[in-house]
Write an enzyme that holds these catalytic residues in place. Sequence first.
Site, short mmCIF file in Angstrom:
data_model
loop_
_atom_site.label_atom_id
_atom_site.label_comp_id
_atom_site.label_asym_id
_atom_site.label_seq_id
_atom_site.Cartn_x
_atom_site.Cartn_y
_atom_site.Cartn_z
N HIS A 70 0.88 -1.18 0.00
CA HIS A 70 0.00 0.00 0.00
C HIS A 70 0.92 1.23 0.00
O HIS A 70 2.02 1.17 0.54
CB HIS A 70 -0.82 -0.05 1.29
CG HIS A 70 -1.89 0.98 1.42
ND1 HIS A 70 -1.63 2.27 1.81
CD2 HIS A 70 -3.23 0.91 1.23
CE1 HIS A 70 -2.78 2.94 1.87
NE2 HIS A 70 -3.76 2.16 1.51
N ASP A 107 3.20 -4.65 8.23
CA ASP A 107 1.98 -3.86 8.05
C ASP A 107 0.82 -4.84 8.10
O ASP A 107 0.55 -5.56 7.15
CB ASP A 107 2.07 -3.14 6.69
CG ASP A 107 0.74 -2.53 6.26
OD1 ASP A 107 -0.26 -2.71 6.97
OD2 ASP A 107 0.73 -1.88 5.21
N GLN A 160 -4.33 -5.29 6.74
CA GLN A 160 -5.31 -6.19 6.13
C GLN A 160 -5.38 -7.54 6.84
O GLN A 160 -6.27 -8.33 6.56
CB GLN A 160 -4.97 -6.42 4.65
CG GLN A 160 -5.16 -5.19 3.79
CD GLN A 160 -6.61 -4.69 3.76
OE1 GLN A 160 -7.56 -5.46 3.95
NE2 GLN A 160 -6.78 -3.41 3.55
N LYS A 199 -10.50 -0.91 10.39
CA LYS A 199 -10.66 -2.11 9.54
C LYS A 199 -11.02 -3.33 10.37
O LYS A 199 -11.31 -4.39 9.84
CB LYS A 199 -9.37 -2.39 8.76
CG LYS A 199 -9.05 -1.30 7.71
CD LYS A 199 -7.83 -1.68 6.91
CE LYS A 199 -7.18 -0.52 6.20
NZ LYS A 199 -7.87 -0.07 5.00
N CYS A 217 -4.77 2.40 -3.68
CA CYS A 217 -3.56 2.95 -3.04
C CYS A 217 -2.39 2.00 -3.23
O CYS A 217 -1.54 1.84 -2.32
CB CYS A 217 -3.76 3.24 -1.56
SG CYS A 217 -4.92 4.55 -1.25
#
Length: 384
Positions: free
Chosen positions: A101, A178, A181, A204, A342
């Site tokens: 991202h 990261d 997700q 999220k 993104c």
Amino acid sequence: IPLVYFDNAATSQKPQVVIDAISKYYTTINANIHRGVHTLSQLATDAYEVPRQSIQRHINAKHTHEVLFTSGTTHGINLVASGFTQFLKPGDYVMVSAMEHHSNIVPWQMLCERTGANLHVIPMNEKGELIMEEFDKLISEKTKIVSVNHISNALGTINPIKYIIDKAHAVGAAVFIDGAQAAPHIRPDVQALDCDFYAFSGHKTCGPTGSGVLYGKEEWLEKLPPYQGGGEMIKEVTFEKTTYAGLPHKFEAGTPHIAGGIVLGTAIDYLNGVGFDNIAAYEHTLLEYGTQKLLEIDGMELVGTAAEKTSVISFNLKGIHPYDVGTLVDKMGIAVRTGHHCAQPVMNAFCIPGTIRASFAFYNTVEEIDALVTAVKKAQMMLS
Ligand code: PLP
């Protein structure tokens, strides 16, 4: 028309307990934290520190003070990338992957610009899987930090982060994961992973926007300089010199998103109540069903067909621009994301302007997937 919400990778919908917890905070214990001796401030402070402990347990961090509250994944990445300035010199390498991202690319590029370090990129294959042989060739003692996503937002690929972490550590590099997700689908065990940093966003994971978590290993958080200066991150301030507070407060300057932190705890408790094993198993059935049904459409081009995937289906229809499909499908009551998500380098790698992305959560159903398939077929008819 009833709404089918398939943009969960952008942000999740909020369960009633989360909405109620926000209202409860503001109606019953709203006060600034860590500063007042008055009862209300104490209540708010206690309520804010409880989720830190539940998140520590949730991600299996060794210490509560390794859990920093942030405004989201972007904040966590910038905090670490900024702090690494003093550890890098010209000729060093920072490594990211081809499927990041933008928020896991740009802060590292800015770090490279500040320090004269260079960026290495782990390439991916045509299925949207990272090529580990190339990673093995790129990584070296010059690599100071590797930052990769646990799961790709654009493709749904679940990356082999344990392999990456172990190899990076073998050459002395730190690893940032990261988890934006991953956190809605998987319960990360940061000690088993042995990552140095792990970040995710509250919004999220059924929590409020503006809330998030950065996990950092104690030894790294001790070494990194504060990211922002201000109230609450100090031990003592004089005009000559300021000394900083201990962890986690050193990294939490200013009045935080108090309701956000508290309610993020509510959201994580809620997800644990549903059960991450149940979530993963159910979403996998949605992924398999959706993939199979969408593939029955003529001209269907799936983008991202990794063997290890979460419930994200990115696709295009041959000869049709993704925006046109997305707009028509929206008119039929189905919210999908269209565009580059993104992740422009991912789109460039596949030589496409963007994709239509349906990302499923545990509250979605096969009937909703049927509605998506019908809508996509209709859009295709209208556009061809
Ligand atoms: N990383 C990944 C993989 C993402 O999908 C996102 C958001 O979509 C981010 C980082 C940035 O998250 P936020 O905007 O919540 O900071």
